[in-house]
Design an enzyme around this catalytic site. Sequence first.
Site, short mmCIF file in Angstrom:
data_model
loop_
_atom_site.label_atom_id
_atom_site.label_comp_id
_atom_site.label_asym_id
_atom_site.label_seq_id
_atom_site.Cartn_x
_atom_site.Cartn_y
_atom_site.Cartn_z
N THR A 16 0.81 -1.22 0.00
CA THR A 16 0.00 0.00 0.00
C THR A 16 0.84 1.27 0.00
O THR A 16 0.29 2.37 -0.12
CB THR A 16 -0.95 0.03 1.21
OG1 THR A 16 -0.19 -0.06 2.42
CG2 THR A 16 -1.94 -1.13 1.15
N GLY A 18 5.30 2.88 -0.34
CA GLY A 18 6.74 2.65 -0.45
C GLY A 18 7.15 1.75 -1.59
O GLY A 18 6.58 1.78 -2.69
N SER A 141 17.50 -6.26 2.10
CA SER A 141 18.04 -4.91 2.32
C SER A 141 19.56 -4.99 2.38
O SER A 141 20.12 -6.04 2.70
CB SER A 141 17.52 -4.34 3.65
OG SER A 141 18.23 -3.20 4.04
N TYR A 154 16.48 -5.74 12.93
CA TYR A 154 16.06 -5.60 11.53
C TYR A 154 17.06 -6.26 10.59
O TYR A 154 16.69 -7.04 9.70
CB TYR A 154 15.90 -4.13 11.18
CG TYR A 154 15.65 -3.85 9.72
CD1 TYR A 154 14.41 -4.07 9.15
CD2 TYR A 154 16.67 -3.33 8.91
CE1 TYR A 154 14.18 -3.80 7.81
CE2 TYR A 154 16.44 -3.06 7.57
CZ TYR A 154 15.19 -3.30 7.01
OH TYR A 154 14.98 -3.04 5.68
#
Length: 265
Positions: A16, A18, A141, A154
């Site tokens: 939704t 980015g 990432s 993360y």
Amino acid sequence: MHINLSGKVAIVSGSTAGIGLGIAQGLAGAGARVVIIGRQQGKVDEAIASVLATHPAANVRGLVADLGTAAGAETLFKAEPHADILVNNLGIYNDVDFFDTPDEEWARFYEVNVISGVRLARHYTPQMVERGWGRVLFVSSESGIATPADMINYGVTKSANLAVSHGLAKRLAGTGVTVNSILPGPTFTDGLEGMLKDAIAASGRSAREEADAFVKVARPTSIIQRAADVREVANLAVYLASPLSSATTGAALRVDGGVVDSLAI
């Protein structure tokens, strides 16, 4: 190079806003039937409107589900039992110090950032194997290979994305189904803008200027010396989702602007 995904169903988790929304827009622009998923109906509707504003003839539909949970995944499977392209983009992040991160937060990050993609891949890839074609993409990432000191939990989940992707690619060897990861670096998204809101207010710079300044300070090894645009990340994802990438599997491809100072991954 022309990418035609007509007739392909693409499911993009966390789409939704980015990078997820950018990938959904790119896939829709290439002709895929795209499923946008989010936790709030309003956000899903806004994302669909955004895709249609760019691609008025796009075939796009939405679903409200929390894919960070097993129940949410089951909601998706019932509503969308079939997929040719699966993009595991759903992810959360924050900048909490290692010593201030309790077990519950580690577990929450792992459930959302890792297990969500495992569930979806486990459900959709057997069908892809039966048809002899499919594309699975994990959005990792640069933090997965260069773990930041202020986002260790993360970074660990993003490393896990790489391991799952590479192992699953080998598990599906010879089936016509490819599995890859992409590793974005700092990207100019609503999430990054929100993280920098205090700095934006203090400096008086625009959100874009502050994002680029953040990259120069927090990721000084960046070669492009700026935050990437969402579209720059999405372009790589669309290529990997296409028939043109048939010899690329088990790969971890960086679109990090050169942040990771390495000759290889």
